[in-house]
Design a protein around this motif. Sequence first.
Motif, mmCIF file in Angstrom:
data_model
loop_
_atom_site.group_PDB
_atom_site.id
_atom_site.type_symbol
_atom_site.label_atom_id
_atom_site.label_comp_id
_atom_site.label_asym_id
_atom_site.label_seq_id
_atom_site.Cartn_x
_atom_site.Cartn_y
_atom_site.Cartn_z
ATOM 1 N N GLY A 1 -57.399 17.400 2.103
ATOM 2 C CA GLY A 1 -57.480 18.856 2.155
ATOM 3 C C GLY A 1 -58.885 19.373 2.372
ATOM 4 N N LYS A 2 -59.721 18.547 2.975
ATOM 5 C CA LYS A 2 -61.110 18.956 3.189
ATOM 6 C C LYS A 2 -61.202 20.158 4.135
ATOM 7 C CE LYS A 2 -63.564 17.235 6.057
ATOM 8 N NZ LYS A 2 -64.034 16.243 6.974
ATOM 9 N N THR A 3 -60.469 20.078 5.239
ATOM 10 C CA THR A 3 -60.530 21.167 6.209
ATOM 11 C C THR A 3 -60.027 22.468 5.585
ATOM 12 O OG1 THR A 3 -60.039 19.515 7.871
ATOM 13 C CG2 THR A 3 -59.927 21.786 8.581
ATOM 14 N N ARG B 1 -55.502 16.506 16.270
ATOM 15 C CA ARG B 1 -55.310 15.336 15.434
ATOM 16 C C ARG B 1 -55.485 15.654 13.959
ATOM 17 N NH1 ARG B 1 -56.492 10.537 18.747
ATOM 18 N NH2 ARG B 1 -56.949 11.329 20.797
ATOM 19 N N GLY B 2 -56.045 16.800 13.699
ATOM 20 C CA GLY B 2 -56.233 17.184 12.302
ATOM 21 C C GLY B 2 -57.323 16.396 11.621
ATOM 22 N N ILE B 3 -58.298 15.935 12.358
ATOM 23 C CA ILE B 3 -59.415 15.256 11.719
ATOM 24 C C ILE B 3 -60.705 15.919 12.147
ATOM 25 C CG2 ILE B 3 -58.336 13.001 11.456
ATOM 26 C CD1 ILE B 3 -59.823 12.189 13.988
ATOM 27 N N SER C 1 -55.542 24.730 -5.571
ATOM 28 C CA SER C 1 -54.755 24.488 -4.381
ATOM 29 C C SER C 1 -55.413 25.260 -3.253
ATOM 30 C CB SER C 1 -53.316 24.994 -4.583
ATOM 31 O OG SER C 1 -52.695 25.144 -3.325
ATOM 32 N N ALA C 2 -56.099 24.527 -2.393
ATOM 33 C CA ALA C 2 -56.803 25.188 -1.301
ATOM 34 C C ALA C 2 -55.795 25.926 -0.428
ATOM 35 C CB ALA C 2 -57.581 24.168 -0.480
ATOM 36 N N LEU C 3 -54.666 25.266 -0.172
ATOM 37 C CA LEU C 3 -53.661 25.860 0.703
ATOM 38 C C LEU C 3 -53.193 27.217 0.173
ATOM 39 C CD1 LEU C 3 -51.960 25.249 3.264
ATOM 40 C CD2 LEU C 3 -50.176 24.453 1.726
HETATM 41 P P1 GDP Z 1 -58.282 16.929 5.689
HETATM 42 O O1 GDP Z 1 -57.737 15.867 6.566
HETATM 43 O O2 GDP Z 1 -58.853 16.395 4.426
HETATM 44 O O3 GDP Z 1 -59.211 17.880 6.376
HETATM 45 O O4 GDP Z 1 -57.022 17.745 5.173
HETATM 46 P P2 GDP Z 1 -56.398 19.111 5.673
HETATM 47 O O5 GDP Z 1 -57.138 20.249 5.085
HETATM 48 O O6 GDP Z 1 -56.209 19.053 7.129
HETATM 49 O O7 GDP Z 1 -55.011 19.056 4.911
HETATM 50 C C1 GDP Z 1 -54.074 18.016 5.130
HETATM 51 C C2 GDP Z 1 -52.683 18.531 4.876
HETATM 52 O O8 GDP Z 1 -52.550 18.892 3.496
HETATM 53 C C3 GDP Z 1 -52.355 19.794 5.664
HETATM 54 O O9 GDP Z 1 -50.997 19.720 6.047
HETATM 55 C C4 GDP Z 1 -52.574 20.910 4.674
HETATM 56 O O10 GDP Z 1 -51.784 22.041 4.939
HETATM 57 C C5 GDP Z 1 -52.171 20.245 3.370
HETATM 58 N N1 GDP Z 1 -52.863 20.827 2.218
HETATM 59 C C6 GDP Z 1 -54.186 21.079 2.083
HETATM 60 N N2 GDP Z 1 -54.443 21.642 0.887
HETATM 61 C C7 GDP Z 1 -53.258 21.729 0.240
HETATM 62 C C8 GDP Z 1 -52.869 22.231 -1.041
HETATM 63 O O11 GDP Z 1 -53.661 22.718 -1.834
HETATM 64 N N3 GDP Z 1 -51.541 22.117 -1.345
HETATM 65 C C9 GDP Z 1 -50.631 21.582 -0.493
HETATM 66 N N4 GDP Z 1 -49.367 21.534 -0.892
HETATM 67 N N5 GDP Z 1 -50.963 21.117 0.720
HETATM 68 C C10 GDP Z 1 -52.253 21.190 1.089
#
Ligand code: GDP
Length: 553
Positions: A24-26, A61-63, A271-273
């Motif tokens: 969930g870094k992004t 790619r989500g990275i 929860s960042a989301l």
């Molecule tokens: P990264 O690869 O670390 O940059 O992760 P992303 O931010 O792209 O998140 C990866 C996945 O996890 C995505 O589908 C996000 O929507 C989900 N995600 C990120 N934060 C949360 C959160 O707090 N809760 C939930 N349920 N999903 C999350």
Amino acid sequence: MTTKATNYLTHFRNIGIAAHIDAGKTTTTERILFFTGRNRNIGEVHDGAATMDWMEQERERGITITAAATTAKWTRSGTEQEYVVNIIDTPGHVDFTIEVERSMRVLDGAVAVFDSSQGVEPQSETVWRQADRYGVPRIAFSNKMDKTGASFDLVLGDIRERLGAIPAPIQYPMGEESDFKGIIDIVRMQTHTFTNDLGTEITVGEIGDIPEKYAGKVAEMRAMMIEAAAEVDEDVMMKFLEGEEPTPEELIKALRKGTIAQRIFPVLCGSALKNKGVQLLLDAVIDYLPNPLEVPAIVGKVEDSEETVAFPADPDGKLAALAFKIMADPYVGRLTFVRIYSGTMQSGSYVMNASKDKRERVGRLLKMHANSREEVTELKAGELGAVIGLKDSGTGNTLIGDGDDAVLLESIDIPEPVIKLAIEPKTKADQEKMGIGLQKLAEEDPTFRVESDQESGQTTISGMGELHLEILVDRLKREYKVEANVGAPQVAYRETITRATDVEGKFVRQSGGRGQFGHVKIRAEPLEPGSGFVFENAVVGGTIPREYINPAQ
Ligand code: GDP
């Protein structure tokens, strides 16, 4: 030491958000930029709205593979104090370890993001060890508290057991999974309850508002935190021994000291989301992570001697800066991201690239914000930004004042590539164009190499892993309009580790074989029950004793 000239630095935090892919870094970075007001366009990460992911294929790619620095501002909750938070993007995918290492050099503190439903995963461990190696103070964010299977206790336990670190829980979640409703600040003994979906409306309650059902857990967590604080601070220790309660101010002071010394690690949740806990995370960045005056001064090595010089953060000192990322920019050409450690870099001035012994002209200077670029006339000690106009400076190069004695700042280790592929253009006529494109890409990325065999005429590319090369081939197509076919990967080295139980937990800098090979892909399950793990592309350093290693046949 703080003087009038360096006073502004107490309001600076240069941080990275470190996590393995998918933690969930992004999302966390995006939410931070949202709450710091520079990015009002809050959106789902993978639908193209993520601001830190600059390149098209990163979004797909989500990275995140770039290591750009973004400047944001945050007013510490409950105060009028404004802080500059520079966020250095650190990639999470294991194939881009070199990029992570570069960014580790230039940040003063980090937020380690964990997926609360997964705890500490092998890749989070790799990132944590890298931060250890660079002596980066950290706070931990137990993200995804809303997700099925989320457990704050799991993350705390994993930090202690898998990472061997002392967690200092400074929060406790009110509810987990779909029941996650708020956060208890156990330093101040306050509740933060989220009352709208955006996470922007928060009701703050006092100690009496802590629901009875959390009382036991809160007491347990607070004891764990006070014990951690007592380990690093005598005042808290005295109170602890006498059974007295330290004040929040005393606790913050002790926890800050212990965090900067990397002896303890404050743990937060959210929860960042769902935008929950991000403001408190920003407050914790201010409260616990060091400003540029609180980290050891960077040391430079005087050329042709054993002598070293330290460069304390001081805008009036001699210029010492490190270039840590080169990016091709569609508008202005080449951007060189720099961190200024000491002195001030002026636009239009000349600097010396001490690594290459070349005088270079600084054209324009930019501070990058989430949605905009700000042109500035100078970058001062402690600041990060991008330079337009440097032609020869590459990643890891030291920039000093024109005419100053040559010194080299600790440079970045560049690992040898681990994988090699043959490459040829789909259309023969593109051969030359492909060569130019590959050359340009190699200039940006020191772990990417291009070779051509004079006799056979074959071109090969090598890099840090399959995904790394795949992305570069993709960029070749997008940016240089050359479609290419690649051959099967030739893995440089492959080995099987037996007696895995003996080496578990020592996977950080894998060893064996010859030379430096970078990092490893771990297939985490044993080949056969009890037989060990397979490491692909392994090797570096010397952590795994040789007797555990049998090169694969
Ligand atoms: P990264 O690869 O670390 O940059 O992760 P992303 O931010 O792209 O998140 C990866 C996945 O996890 C995505 O589908 C996000 O929507 C989900 N995600 C990120 N934060 C949360 C959160 O707090 N809760 C939930 N349920 N999903 C999350």
